[in-house]
Design a protein around this motif. Structure first.
Motif, PDB file in Angstrom:
ATOM      1  N   SER A 148      49.430  26.812  43.262  1.00 41.23           N
ATOM      2  CA  SER A 148      50.735  27.214  43.479  1.00 41.23           C
ATOM      3  C   SER A 148      51.873  27.579  42.318  1.00 41.23           C
ATOM      4  N   ALA A 149      51.289  26.192  41.248  1.00 37.85           N
ATOM      5  CA  ALA A 149      52.366  25.925  40.534  1.00 37.85           C
ATOM      6  C   ALA A 149      51.319  27.117  38.877  1.00 37.85           C
ATOM      7  N   ALA A 150      50.101  27.369  39.129  1.00 40.51           N
ATOM      8  CA  ALA A 150      49.808  28.119  38.306  1.00 40.51           C
ATOM      9  C   ALA A 150      50.218  29.827  38.550  1.00 40.51           C
ATOM     10  N   ARG A 151      50.270  30.068  39.624  1.00 40.60           N
ATOM     11  CA  ARG A 151      50.263  31.271  39.969  1.00 40.60           C
ATOM     12  C   ARG A 151      51.827  31.956  39.656  1.00 40.60           C
ATOM     13  N   ARG A 152      52.661  30.486  39.428  1.00 44.24           N
ATOM     14  CA  ARG A 152      54.167  30.831  38.990  1.00 44.24           C
ATOM     15  C   ARG A 152      53.925  31.739  37.077  1.00 44.24           C
ATOM     16  N   PHE A 153      52.927  32.015  36.846  1.00 49.19           N
ATOM     17  CA  PHE A 153      52.855  32.659  36.100  1.00 49.19           C
ATOM     18  C   PHE A 153      51.853  33.450  35.433  1.00 49.19           C
ATOM     19  N   ALA A 154      52.361  34.940  36.223  1.00 45.14           N
ATOM     20  CA  ALA A 154      52.065  36.332  36.387  1.00 45.14           C
ATOM     21  C   ALA A 154      50.869  37.108  35.860  1.00 45.14           C
ATOM     22  N   GLN A 155      51.189  36.654  34.332  1.00 47.12           N
ATOM     23  CA  GLN A 155      50.280  36.976  33.272  1.00 47.12           C
ATOM     24  C   GLN A 155      49.272  36.288  33.104  1.00 47.12           C
ATOM     25  N   TYR A 156      48.635  35.007  33.135  1.00 50.65           N
ATOM     26  CA  TYR A 156      48.067  34.539  33.910  1.00 50.65           C
ATOM     27  C   TYR A 156      46.346  34.201  34.787  1.00 50.65           C
ATOM     28  N   ARG A 157      45.924  33.651  34.499  1.00 50.13           N
ATOM     29  CA  ARG A 157      44.399  33.518  35.345  1.00 50.13           C
ATOM     30  C   ARG A 157      43.740  32.392  36.127  1.00 50.13           C
ATOM     31  N   ALA A 158      44.645  32.060  36.689  1.00 50.56           N
ATOM     32  CA  ALA A 158      43.687  30.409  37.095  1.00 50.56           C
ATOM     33  C   ALA A 158      42.487  30.193  37.982  1.00 50.56           C
ATOM     34  N   VAL A 159      41.576  29.661  36.808  1.00 51.28           N
ATOM     35  CA  VAL A 159      40.374  29.307  36.983  1.00 51.28           C
ATOM     36  C   VAL A 159      39.930  27.946  37.643  1.00 51.28           C
ATOM     37  N   VAL A 160      39.383  27.689  38.253  1.00 52.46           N
ATOM     38  CA  VAL A 160      38.550  26.100  38.897  1.00 52.46           C
ATOM     39  C   VAL A 160      37.296  25.720  38.182  1.00 52.46           C
ATOM     40  N   ALA A 161      37.211  24.765  38.443  1.00 56.88           N
ATOM     41  CA  ALA A 161      36.666  23.679  36.890  1.00 56.88           C
ATOM     42  C   ALA A 161      35.399  23.474  38.681  1.00 56.88           C
ATOM     43  N   GLY A 162      34.644  23.948  38.906  1.00 60.80           N
ATOM     44  CA  GLY A 162      33.851  23.528  40.152  1.00 60.80           C
ATOM     45  C   GLY A 162      33.255  22.230  39.628  1.00 60.80           C
ATOM     46  N   ALA A 163      33.028  21.109  40.935  1.00 61.94           N
ATOM     47  CA  ALA A 163      32.591  20.225  40.698  1.00 61.94           C
ATOM     48  C   ALA A 163      31.389  19.798  41.123  1.00 61.94           C
ATOM     49  N   PRO A 164      29.928  18.873  41.001  1.00 58.52           N
ATOM     50  CA  PRO A 164      28.641  19.137  41.100  1.00 58.52           C
ATOM     51  C   PRO A 164      28.975  17.969  42.332  1.00 58.52           C
ATOM     52  N   GLY A 165      27.886  19.235  43.930  1.00 61.95           N
ATOM     53  CA  GLY A 165      27.786  18.858  44.869  1.00 61.95           C
ATOM     54  C   GLY A 165      29.170  18.875  45.628  1.00 61.95           C
ATOM     55  N   ILE A 166      30.063  19.188  45.491  1.00 59.56           N
ATOM     56  CA  ILE A 166      30.636  20.817  46.279  1.00 59.56           C
ATOM     57  C   ILE A 166      30.723  21.692  46.544  1.00 59.56           C
ATOM     58  N   ASP A 167      30.087  22.401  47.872  1.00 59.91           N
ATOM     59  CA  ASP A 167      29.786  23.641  47.746  1.00 59.91           C
ATOM     60  C   ASP A 167      31.214  24.810  47.340  1.00 59.91           C
ATOM     61  N   ASN A 168      29.853  25.769  47.529  1.00 61.29           N
ATOM     62  CA  ASN A 168      31.579  27.285  47.325  1.00 61.29           C
ATOM     63  C   ASN A 168      32.383  27.024  48.817  1.00 61.29           C
ATOM     64  N   GLU A 169      31.914  26.474  50.428  1.00 59.60           N
ATOM     65  CA  GLU A 169      32.821  27.090  50.823  1.00 59.60           C
ATOM     66  C   GLU A 169      33.641  26.155  50.955  1.00 59.60           C
ATOM     67  N   PHE A 170      33.327  24.904  50.521  1.00 57.79           N
ATOM     68  CA  PHE A 170      34.612  24.043  51.084  1.00 57.79           C
ATOM     69  C   PHE A 170      35.443  24.679  49.810  1.00 57.79           C
ATOM     70  N   TYR A 171      35.593  25.228  48.791  1.00 61.09           N
ATOM     71  CA  TYR A 171      36.453  25.508  47.384  1.00 61.09           C
ATOM     72  C   TYR A 171      36.843  26.879  48.273  1.00 61.09           C
ATOM     73  N   ALA A 172      35.991  27.481  49.128  1.00 58.26           N
ATOM     74  CA  ALA A 172      37.162  28.525  49.280  1.00 58.26           C
ATOM     75  C   ALA A 172      37.829  28.204  50.271  1.00 58.26           C
ATOM     76  N   SER A 173      37.814  27.549  51.599  1.00 57.67           N
ATOM     77  CA  SER A 173      38.773  26.540  52.551  1.00 57.67           C
ATOM     78  C   SER A 173      39.889  26.714  51.633  1.00 57.67           C
ATOM     79  N   LEU A 174      39.607  26.651  50.287  1.00 58.59           N
ATOM     80  CA  LEU A 174      41.661  25.997  49.568  1.00 58.59           C
ATOM     81  C   LEU A 174      41.540  26.789  48.990  1.00 58.59           C
TER      82      LEU A 174
END
Length: 374
Positions: free
Chosen positions: A212-238
């Motif tokens: 939510s904080a990062a989306r306030r800067f429209a000219q930037y792209r927020a990218v998440v660093a994935g953690a080992p052992g956390i599946d893509n489905e869990f990230y997609a739920s968030l």
């Protein structure tokens, strides 16, 4: 010699793997029994007794929910240690588990070494009594720790901080921006890196605020660093943001700034030279904030600030960790501002305090020399 090592999470797996390599370089007959991860397995040439993915339960409620597994892992660790009769037990962080195994090792007269010791200077300082009873030598990774231990009647040796060499090597190996963007399917826009933690509870609490904080800067792209052992489905739920895997340092190398959950990642981000805002949401309660302030023995919670003994990076904790307040701290770091320059200067100060020792090699030398002179 035979070394029994326990690392209970991803960062410990990395640090322990480098220690294994350093031990092998100095001890041609070194062999290893361990609880840890894939990096340790690659360095040791054999598989772990238990993988850290089946051990990484943190916090009272999570441990309670998985108590049978925790107790089973503990029984297995103690049994394997006694059965294998190692020359040394090396604990790598993970204190609640490792101190219990250290007790068993000490009773069996197996020398105990603690590499990346518990942060007793922050909280649970009473555990130093257990360290004095069970540990032969503490191999500290923060330069202020030996004095803290000396004040509590125990000797610790500063061996250097492993993240200095690790992040330096990873930054040199990072791909070009063009290759990084192509590999991860990203458009060429300025990036804000989100490092929301490595556990599901951390992700649930911190990632929505960071996004939510990062989306306030429209000219930037927020990218998440994935953690080992956390599946893509869990990230997609968030989140609907892109998640990059096994490329945290490469992500930082090509980011303008970062939002980082309190922990080792704050130090790694500083060593990568990326301005950051430290976030720790948890339950977001002001009451919890006041309790935390009373429990903690330190004035800062993020490692750059602790090492420098001053506020290099802003810390947005609990009820202060809201999208509005985090965005307010992030905004000047995206510009060529006084705040950005001050933070980068603070990183240089912190790096000088840490020094340039190779932590794994220094720790290996101390372990081997101690065992040889028993």
């Amino acid at each position: 010699m035979h070394y029994f090592i326990i690392a209970g999470e991803a960062s410990g797996d990395l640090h322990a793997s480098q220690l294994i390599e350093a031990l092998r370089a100095s001890d041609s007959e070194a062999r290893f029994t361990f609880l840890g991860g894939d990096m340790m397995a690659s360095a040791a040439g054999n598989r772990p007794i238990i993988h850290y993915r089946d051990m990484a339960y943190m916090g009272f409620s999570e441990v309670l929910r998985h108590l049978p597994e925790v107790l089973g892992n503990l029984r297995t660790a103690k049994h394997e240690l006694l059965k294998s009769k190692p020359d040394a037990f090396i604990a790598v962080d993970y204190p609640s588990f490792n101190l219990k195994v250290a007790r068993t090792a000490a009773k069996a007269e197996v020398p105990v070494f603690y590499y990346i010791s518990p942060k007793l200077w922050a909280w649970k300082s009473w555990r130093v009594k257990e360290i004095r009873r069970t540990v032969r030598r503490v191999l500290a990774i923060f330069p202020f720790e030996p004095q803290w231990y000396a004040d509590h009647g125990f000797r610790a040796d500063y061996v250097g901080n492993p993240s200095v060499a690790e992040i330096g090597a990873a930054m040199k190996a990072a791909p070009s921006r063009e290759d990084f963007l192509r590999e991860h399917g990203l458009r060429d826009r300025p990036i804000i890196a989100l490092l929301p933690g490595s556990r599901r509870s951390e992700l649930r609490n911190n990632l929505p605020v960071m996004e939510s904080a990062a989306r306030r800067f429209a000219q930037y792209r927020a990218v998440v660093a994935g953690a080992p052992g956390i599946d893509n489905e869990f990230y997609a739920s968030l989140t609907g943001l892109p998640v990059v895997r096994d490329a945290t340092i490469a992500l930082l190398a090509h980011s303008r700034a970062a939002l980082v959950t309190s922990g080792t990642a704050t130090l790694e981000t500083a060593l990568a030279g990326v301005p950051q805002v430290v976030c720790y949401r948890s339950n977001g309660s002001k009451l919890s904030y006041n309790v935390m302030k009373r429990v903690l023995k330190i004035s800062h919670v993020s490692l750059p600030n602790i090492i420098a003994s001053r506020g290099i990076v802003p810390e947005m904790l609990l009820h202060e960790c809201t999208p509005e307040l985090v965005a307010g701290q992030l905004a000047p770091l995206l510009r060529d501002s006084d705040e950005r320059r001050a933070q980068l200067d603070g990183y240089e100060e912190m790096r000088a305090i840490l020094g340039s020792n190779d932590a794994a090699s220094t720790a290996a030398e101390l372990i081997i020399s101690t065992l040889e002179t028993r």
